[in-house]
Scaffold this active site. Structure first.
Site, mmCIF file in Angstrom:
data_model
loop_
_atom_site.group_PDB
_atom_site.id
_atom_site.type_symbol
_atom_site.label_atom_id
_atom_site.label_comp_id
_atom_site.label_asym_id
_atom_site.label_seq_id
_atom_site.Cartn_x
_atom_site.Cartn_y
_atom_site.Cartn_z
ATOM 1 N N THR A 1 -12.286 -53.060 -74.271
ATOM 2 C CA THR A 1 -12.139 -54.452 -73.826
ATOM 3 C C THR A 1 -10.966 -54.552 -72.859
ATOM 4 O O THR A 1 -11.076 -55.135 -71.766
ATOM 5 C CB THR A 1 -11.917 -55.388 -75.034
ATOM 6 N N CYS B 1 -20.337 -57.774 -81.780
ATOM 7 C CA CYS B 1 -19.306 -58.695 -81.317
ATOM 8 C C CYS B 1 -19.850 -60.089 -81.130
ATOM 9 O O CYS B 1 -19.121 -61.063 -81.152
ATOM 10 C CB CYS B 1 -18.727 -58.177 -80.008
ATOM 11 N N THR C 1 5.049 -49.444 -75.790
ATOM 12 C CA THR C 1 5.211 -48.147 -76.451
ATOM 13 C C THR C 1 3.854 -47.590 -76.844
ATOM 14 O O THR C 1 3.029 -48.303 -77.415
ATOM 15 C CB THR C 1 6.115 -48.320 -77.691
ATOM 16 N N HIS D 1 -13.065 -45.529 -80.735
ATOM 17 C CA HIS D 1 -13.772 -45.780 -81.996
ATOM 18 C C HIS D 1 -15.296 -45.711 -81.879
ATOM 19 O O HIS D 1 -15.998 -45.819 -82.873
ATOM 20 C CB HIS D 1 -13.323 -47.110 -82.625
HETATM 21 C C1 LIG Z 1 -17.590 -51.514 -78.053
HETATM 22 C C2 LIG Z 1 -17.733 -51.796 -76.607
HETATM 23 C C3 LIG Z 1 -16.710 -52.420 -75.887
HETATM 24 C C4 LIG Z 1 -15.444 -52.905 -76.546
HETATM 25 O O1 LIG Z 1 -14.646 -51.838 -76.945
HETATM 26 P P1 LIG Z 1 -13.363 -52.094 -77.842
HETATM 27 O O2 LIG Z 1 -12.669 -50.786 -77.862
HETATM 28 O O3 LIG Z 1 -13.884 -52.487 -79.183
HETATM 29 O O4 LIG Z 1 -12.554 -53.156 -77.198
HETATM 30 C C5 LIG Z 1 -16.892 -52.623 -74.539
HETATM 31 N N1 LIG Z 1 -18.018 -52.241 -73.925
HETATM 32 C C6 LIG Z 1 -19.035 -51.644 -74.587
HETATM 33 C C7 LIG Z 1 -20.263 -51.225 -73.839
HETATM 34 C C8 LIG Z 1 -18.919 -51.416 -75.938
HETATM 35 O O5 LIG Z 1 -19.925 -50.844 -76.589
#
Ligand SMILES: *Cc1c(COP(=O)(O)O)cnc(C)c1O
Length: 400
Positions: free
Chosen positions: A74, A325, A239, A203
């Site tokens: 994000t 999300c 940091t 993740h």
């Molecule tokens: C999960 C995802 C995000 C967001 O990633 P985060 O590390 O959770 O902020 C953005 N773009 C895509 C395509 C995702 O699958």
């Protein structure tokens, strides 16, 4: 086989035990600040961060020095889109993107529109794939950035990024891609593919949450979102989250090592899942191209049923309908709508995201569970609920 079964790998992935092991010393023993230049506590973690940076960069074929660590995809997407828009303000005010992007692209674009930028949202085919000709037609002399995701988080569809990047470059426009879902799953090479900026998150590739990276091709101007101590070449002050970065590095290295075998294993499992479902159920369709697709994704719509019903019924299987999300909202998925699906079919969807820890036995359990659930849910409504005309028909002739 342990229940519940996790098949929601597009929402997040389990942290690989090898990644946890790599991270642990950096919570306890090695607690220095990577920016401390005058003692061993700082040097130890600085070296660990450098190793991790090299491992993450290698996963996408980038030079380590062109990688900026962030808090996740994000933030990387925000930095790419807003940072390029600001840095290129005197060159143009137009961004091109696609209707199937993640909210972490669409929302920053919407905010820039409020501030006077122009954004074109390209349509995709009903297989979810963007036609490079549509991009070519959308680029104008004021275009400064094209941002198109590498793999979609709902339907797993892969975009022809190398072709899009060639078009953008020929017109002097930067190309950014959100590779959160693709990285570690399919080969990526920012050099060969001609990518200028690329977002990653740990993740989604068996690393920890809250750490990601943005590749920024050397020489590309980006304005920072976060000002402060000047970390990460001034592009992202604050940091460094050393344990998470170390875990990200280990996770990336494992993906790079295991990718060929693992991709083949997952696509076999995915095909087994789909074959099993379509053999036993009628009225089930795949959403999105089956050819240009991540090996571990399956997204289907089940005629006559609602995704929520399916999720509730699959009580010991973790899957989702739409994106994690946005699943708080009841709106049908904007991705499925962009493929031309009506509300009903868009709401009838479920998404499977297979992963490193799934087994064949789990896939077989899920097939069995889903098929018996759908058969039960589709069973004729009790007689007292049926219209007069239907009442005397044998069950198999009733329409459901
Ligand atoms: C999960 C995802 C995000 C967001 O990633 P985060 O590390 O959770 O902020 C953005 N773009 C895509 C395509 C995702 O699958």
């Amino acid at each position: 086989m342990d229940l519940p079964i996790y098949m929601d790998g597009h929402a997040t992935t389990r942290v690989d035990p090898r990644v946890i092991e790599a991270m642990l010393p950096f919570f306890g023993e090695y607690y220095g600040n990577a920016a401390s230049r005058h003692h061993r506590f700082g040097w130890t973690v600085r070296d660990a961060v450098a190793d991790a940076r090299a491992e993450v960069a290698a996963l996408v074929g980038a030079p380590a020095r062109d990688l900026v660590f962030t808090s996740g995809a994000t933030e990387s997407n925000n930095l790419a889109v807003k940072g390029v828009a600001e840095a290129a303000r005197n060159r143009g005010n137009h961004i091109v993107t696609a209707r199937t992007e993640h909210r972490a692209i669409l929302d920053p674009c919407a905010r820039l529109e409020q501030q006077g930028m122009r954004v074109s949202y390209l349509s995709v085919g009903n297989d979810g794939v963007l036609d490079p000709a549509a991009l070519e037609a959308a680029i104008t002399p004021t275009t400064v950035l094209v941002t198109v995701m590498m793999a979609n988080n709902e339907i797993g569809v892969l975009q022809p990024i190398a072709a899009l990047a060639r078009l953008a470059r020929a017109r002097g426009v930067l190309l950014h891609t959100d590779a959160a879902q693709a990285a570690g799953k399919v080969p990526i090479d920012v050099e060969a593919d001609g990518i200028d900026l690329l977002s990653l998150t740990a993740h989604k590739l068996y690393g920890p949450k809250g750490v990601g990276a943005l590749f920024i091709r050397h020489g590309v101007a980006v304005a920072p979102l976060v000002d402060g101590g000047g970390h990460e070449g001034g592009l992202r002050s604050g940091t460094l989250n050393v344990p998470a970065i170390v875990g990200f590095g280990r996770a990336a290295a494992i993906c790079a090592d295991e990718m060929p075998g693992e991709a083949a294993r997952l696509s076999r499992l995915r095909d087994r899942l789909w074959d099993g479902i379509r053999r036993s159920l009628r009225g089930v369709t795949v959403n999105g191209s089956m050819r240009a697709r991540l090996p571990h994704n399956l997204n289907i719509s089940v005629d006559g049923l609602h995704g929520e019903q399916l999720l509730m019924g699959l009580d010991d299987v973790a899957v989702s309908s739409g994106a994690a999300c946005t699943s708080a909202s009841r709106e049908p998925s904007h991705v499925l709508r962009a493929l031309g699906l009506g509300d009903t079919r868009a709401r009838a969807s479920i998404r499977f995201g297979l992963g490193r820890f799934n087994t064949e036995a789990e896939v077989d359990y899920v097939i069995e569970k889903l098929c018996s659930l759908v058969t039960r849910l589709r069973a004729p409504t009790p007689v007292f609920d049926l219209a007069e005309d239907d009442r005397n028909l044998p069950p198999k002739w009733r329409v459901y």
